[in-house]
Design a protein around this motif. Structure first.
Motif, PDB file in Angstrom:
ATOM      1  N   SER A  26       0.829  -1.198   0.000  1.00 29.82           N
ATOM      2  CA  SER A  26       0.000   0.000   0.000  1.00 29.82           C
ATOM      3  C   SER A  26       0.866   1.252   0.000  1.00 29.82           C
ATOM      4  N   ARG A  27       0.238   2.400  -0.272  1.00 28.60           N
ATOM      5  CA  ARG A  27       0.897   3.705  -0.310  1.00 28.60           C
ATOM      6  C   ARG A  27       0.194   4.607   0.685  1.00 28.60           C
ATOM      7  N   VAL A  28       0.966   5.370   1.475  1.00 30.96           N
ATOM      8  CA  VAL A  28       0.403   6.195   2.531  1.00 30.96           C
ATOM      9  C   VAL A  28       1.120   7.538   2.565  1.00 30.96           C
ATOM     10  N   ALA A  29       0.389   8.591   2.932  1.00 30.09           N
ATOM     11  CA  ALA A  29       0.948   9.935   3.093  1.00 30.09           C
ATOM     12  C   ALA A  29       0.746  10.362   4.530  1.00 30.09           C
ATOM     13  N   LEU A  30       1.837  10.651   5.248  1.00 31.87           N
ATOM     14  CA  LEU A  30       1.788  11.079   6.638  1.00 31.87           C
ATOM     15  C   LEU A  30       1.821  12.598   6.676  1.00 31.87           C
ATOM     16  N   ASN A  31       0.762  13.223   7.215  1.00 31.76           N
ATOM     17  CA  ASN A  31       0.635  14.671   7.239  1.00 31.76           C
ATOM     18  C   ASN A  31       0.882  15.184   8.657  1.00 31.76           C
ATOM     19  N   CYS A  32       1.822  16.134   8.779  1.00 30.16           N
ATOM     20  CA  CYS A  32       2.133  16.761  10.063  1.00 30.16           C
ATOM     21  C   CYS A  32       1.977  18.274   9.887  1.00 30.16           C
ATOM     22  N   THR A  33       0.962  18.861  10.555  1.00 30.70           N
ATOM     23  CA  THR A  33       0.663  20.286  10.434  1.00 30.70           C
ATOM     24  C   THR A  33       0.749  20.934  11.810  1.00 30.70           C
ATOM     25  N   VAL A  34       1.495  22.064  11.881  1.00 28.18           N
ATOM     26  CA  VAL A  34       1.675  22.775  13.144  1.00 28.18           C
ATOM     27  C   VAL A  34       1.331  24.248  12.932  1.00 28.18           C
ATOM     28  N   PRO A  46      10.769  21.347   9.602  1.00 26.47           N
ATOM     29  CA  PRO A  46      10.382  19.982  10.006  1.00 26.47           C
ATOM     30  C   PRO A  46      11.466  18.965   9.689  1.00 26.47           C
ATOM     31  N   ALA A  47      11.478  17.940  10.496  1.00 27.60           N
ATOM     32  CA  ALA A  47      12.397  16.825  10.287  1.00 27.60           C
ATOM     33  C   ALA A  47      11.658  15.529  10.627  1.00 27.60           C
ATOM     34  N   TRP A  48      11.936  14.456   9.838  1.00 26.62           N
ATOM     35  CA  TRP A  48      11.274  13.165  10.010  1.00 26.62           C
ATOM     36  C   TRP A  48      12.304  12.108  10.430  1.00 26.62           C
ATOM     37  N   THR A  49      11.852  11.241  11.319  1.00 25.27           N
ATOM     38  CA  THR A  49      12.691  10.121  11.754  1.00 25.27           C
ATOM     39  C   THR A  49      11.883   8.827  11.654  1.00 25.27           C
ATOM     40  N   LYS A  50      12.610   7.732  11.429  1.00 23.15           N
ATOM     41  CA  LYS A  50      12.000   6.386  11.404  1.00 23.15           C
ATOM     42  C   LYS A  50      12.760   5.514  12.375  1.00 23.15           C
ATOM     43  N   ASP A  51      12.043   5.052  13.384  1.00 24.81           N
ATOM     44  CA  ASP A  51      12.637   4.205  14.423  1.00 24.81           C
ATOM     45  C   ASP A  51      13.884   4.875  15.024  1.00 24.81           C
ATOM     46  N   GLY A  52      13.783   6.207  15.202  1.00 27.08           N
ATOM     47  CA  GLY A  52      14.886   6.951  15.807  1.00 27.08           C
ATOM     48  C   GLY A  52      15.951   7.383  14.832  1.00 27.08           C
ATOM     49  N   GLN A  53      15.892   6.968  13.567  1.00 22.27           N
ATOM     50  CA  GLN A  53      16.871   7.347  12.568  1.00 22.27           C
ATOM     51  C   GLN A  53      16.301   8.471  11.717  1.00 22.27           C
ATOM     52  N   SER A  60      10.261  14.660   2.393  1.00 25.41           N
ATOM     53  CA  SER A  60       8.963  15.261   2.704  1.00 25.41           C
ATOM     54  C   SER A  60       8.779  16.532   1.899  1.00 25.41           C
ATOM     55  N   GLN A  61       7.499  16.912   1.773  1.00 22.83           N
ATOM     56  CA  GLN A  61       7.137  18.154   1.100  1.00 22.83           C
ATOM     57  C   GLN A  61       6.586  19.111   2.149  1.00 22.83           C
ATOM     58  N   ASP A  62       7.245  20.309   2.238  1.00 21.86           N
ATOM     59  CA  ASP A  62       6.890  21.262   3.292  1.00 21.86           C
ATOM     60  C   ASP A  62       6.241  22.483   2.672  1.00 21.86           C
ATOM     61  N   THR A  63       5.211  23.009   3.355  1.00 22.56           N
ATOM     62  CA  THR A  63       4.494  24.194   2.899  1.00 22.56           C
ATOM     63  C   THR A  63       4.237  25.088   4.103  1.00 22.56           C
ATOM     64  N   THR A  64       4.546  26.406   3.950  1.00 21.10           N
ATOM     65  CA  THR A  64       4.338  27.364   5.035  1.00 21.10           C
ATOM     66  C   THR A  64       3.441  28.492   4.529  1.00 21.10           C
ATOM     67  N   TRP A  65       2.494  28.954   5.381  1.00 21.59           N
ATOM     68  CA  TRP A  65       1.612  30.053   5.017  1.00 21.59           C
ATOM     69  C   TRP A  65       1.097  30.749   6.274  1.00 21.59           C
ATOM     70  N   PHE A  66       0.578  31.966   6.075  1.00 20.46           N
ATOM     71  CA  PHE A  66       0.025  32.747   7.169  1.00 20.46           C
ATOM     72  C   PHE A  66      -1.463  32.422   7.323  1.00 20.46           C
ATOM     73  N   ALA A  67      -1.900  32.563   8.547  1.00 21.60           N
ATOM     74  CA  ALA A  67      -3.331  32.409   8.799  1.00 21.60           C
ATOM     75  C   ALA A  67      -4.076  33.637   8.295  1.00 21.60           C
ATOM     76  N   GLN A  68      -5.402  33.623   8.356  1.00 20.04           N
ATOM     77  CA  GLN A  68      -6.202  34.716   7.816  1.00 20.04           C
ATOM     78  C   GLN A  68      -5.965  36.030   8.567  1.00 20.04           C
ATOM     79  N   ASN A  69      -5.740  35.971   9.857  1.00 16.80           N
ATOM     80  CA  ASN A  69      -5.516  37.207  10.626  1.00 16.80           C
ATOM     81  C   ASN A  69      -4.052  37.634  10.638  1.00 16.80           C
ATOM     82  N   ALA A  70      -3.197  36.876   9.958  1.00 20.39           N
ATOM     83  CA  ALA A  70      -1.759  37.189   9.812  1.00 20.39           C
ATOM     84  C   ALA A  70      -1.017  37.205  11.132  1.00 20.39           C
ATOM     85  N   SER A  71      -1.670  36.795  12.199  1.00 21.69           N
ATOM     86  CA  SER A  71      -0.989  36.753  13.489  1.00 21.69           C
ATOM     87  C   SER A  71      -0.434  35.368  13.786  1.00 21.69           C
ATOM     88  N   GLN A  72      -0.746  34.398  12.935  1.00 26.79           N
ATOM     89  CA  GLN A  72      -0.280  33.031  13.129  1.00 26.79           C
ATOM     90  C   GLN A  72       0.264  32.493  11.811  1.00 26.79           C
TER      91      GLN A  72
END
Length: 407
Positions: A26-34, A46-53, A60-72
């Motif tokens: 199977s194929r899976v996409a792990l999404n981590c959003t902060v 961001p950084a990814w580890t597998k079994d501590g490695q 990974s593909q990283d995307t950064t953007w501002f929230a609607q109020n631009a404070s976050q």
């Protein structure tokens, strides 16, 4: 990874540590959003580890953007995985500044097709078995249920169970007298009224027909080629069928398979169209067997028979609360000579003194010495053990089997 933020970023996805059960291949996409405050002087990477490695940054593909109020500000990091071997499973962690999200990937056994196919075959075999049992045992089950829980047709004033109408041809006469009558009367205990005269002269029932049919619970017609050659069958069978439906409850028509396929008479088509109002039975080559479906279907169309124990007496005296007509006193006016009636006692045709009973006493005269001696000391014992099993339905008179002195 850049310096930690003063306030740890808030992990939006996943809400908690996730555990995924996935099959091999199977194929899976792990999404981590902060999310963190825009006023923070930090640029989380961001950084990814597998079994501590630690994995490479290009995984990974990283995307950064501002929230609607631009404070976050928000950051989404997606890790694409192809699970082609057991080594691809494990514990994956997403590190964003001083926040961590964990994904645990476990291998799940793929559902095989063999159990599903076997289950489907088992269900199919069970359905085929039930269908076979239904076809083979349906009539036997229906007959057993009818004989156990069916409606009783007694105390209705009927003398016969079925009125049998057949043609006067030799084949029909042999079929009725040597097959139908012995089987129904001797094996199943039914009582038949046989008639080979035309039942509907000029398509109108005669007075004799109405009287005879009214004494029978069912009507059986042997619908042979010879029977269909009668005038009322050729000219007005439809009107005659309505007359028969008025006279009898769901009449039974018996046709022969050897003639059934060749008969082009409109009566056959009419009977097929009204199967709900009549019972159409086909006599086949294998119907001669007593356990054949023909006799089961015929018994289902006939009234339910009640079997009585030999010690309980005659059904008429038990169910109708009538006195036994065989125990009538002082019936010296009846003729006690030999009777050759075919429905006589036990088929012997003997009446009167078959039990060796003494003659009735003379009125107004002295009894002979032999009679006096017989009453006092040598009175023979009467055998009345089989009175309860006798057939009184065909009797039109009474017998004097017991005298007053014997009682």
């Amino acid at each position: 990874m850049a310096a930690f933020c003063s306030v740890p970023p808030e992990i939006l996805v996943p809400a908690t540590n996730e555990t995924l059960e996935l099959v091999l291949g199977s194929r899976v996409a792990l999404n981590c959003t902060v999310r963190w405050a825009a006023a923070e002087r930090c640029e989380p990477v961001p950084a990814w580890t597998k079994d501590g490695q630690q994995l490479s940054s290009q995984s990974s593909q990283d995307t950064t953007w501002f929230a609607q109020n631009a404070s976050q500000r928000l950051l989404a990091s997606v890790l694409q995985l192809n699970l082609t071997q057991d080594a691809d499973f494990g514990v994956f962690a997403c590190w964003v500044s001083n926040a961590t999200a964990t994904f645990t990937l476990r291998r799940a056994e793929a559902a095989g097709h063999v159990p599903a196919v076997l289950a489907a075959l088992l269900v199919l075999a069970l359905l085929m078995l039930l269908a076979g049992l239904y076809v083979r045992c349906r009539l036997s089950v229906l007959l057993w249920y009818r004989n156990r829980y069916g409606e009783l047709e007694m105390n209705d004033g009927k003398l016969y169970d079925a009125y049998v109408s057949h043609a006067a041809s030799p084949d029909d006469r042999k079929f009725v007298h040597f097959i139908v009558k012995p089987q129904l009367e001797n094996r199943y205990g039914y009582k038949l009224f046989l008639d080979e005269q035309t039942i509907l002269p000029n398509s109108e029932p005669s007075a004799d027909l109405i009287m005879n049919v009214s004494r029978c619970r069912r009507l059986i017609v042997v619908l042979s080629v010879a029977y269909l050659e009668q005038d009322w069958c050729n000219s007005s069978f439809r009107e005659g069928l309505w007359r028969l439906l008025e006279l009898s409850k769901k009449p039974i028509f018996i046709v022969f398979e050897s003639q059934y396929r060749e008969i082009t008479h409109p009566a056959i088509t009419l009977l097929r169209q009204h199967r709900g109002a009549v019972t159409l039975l086909v006599w086949r080559a294998g119907s001669m067997t007593p356990s054949s479906d023909f006799w089961k279907e015929l018994c289902l169309a006939l009234p339910r028979k009640v079997s009585f124990q030999g010690t309980v007496g005659d059904p008429q005296t038990q169910l109708q609360e009538d006195k036994d007509p065989m125990l009538i006193l002082h019936s010296s006016y009846l003729d006690s000579s030999a009777d050759l009636h075919p429905d006589g006692d036990l088929g012997t045709g003997l009446r009167g003194c078959i039990f060796g009973s003494p003659p009735p006493p003379r009125i107004g005269g002295a009894a002979p010495a032999s009679a006096t001696q017989l009453r006092d000391s040598q009175r023979p014992e009467l055998d009345v053990s089989d009175l309860g099993s006798r057939n009184y339905g065909a009797r039109t008179d009474f017998y004097c089997l017991v005298t007053e002195d014997d009682i």
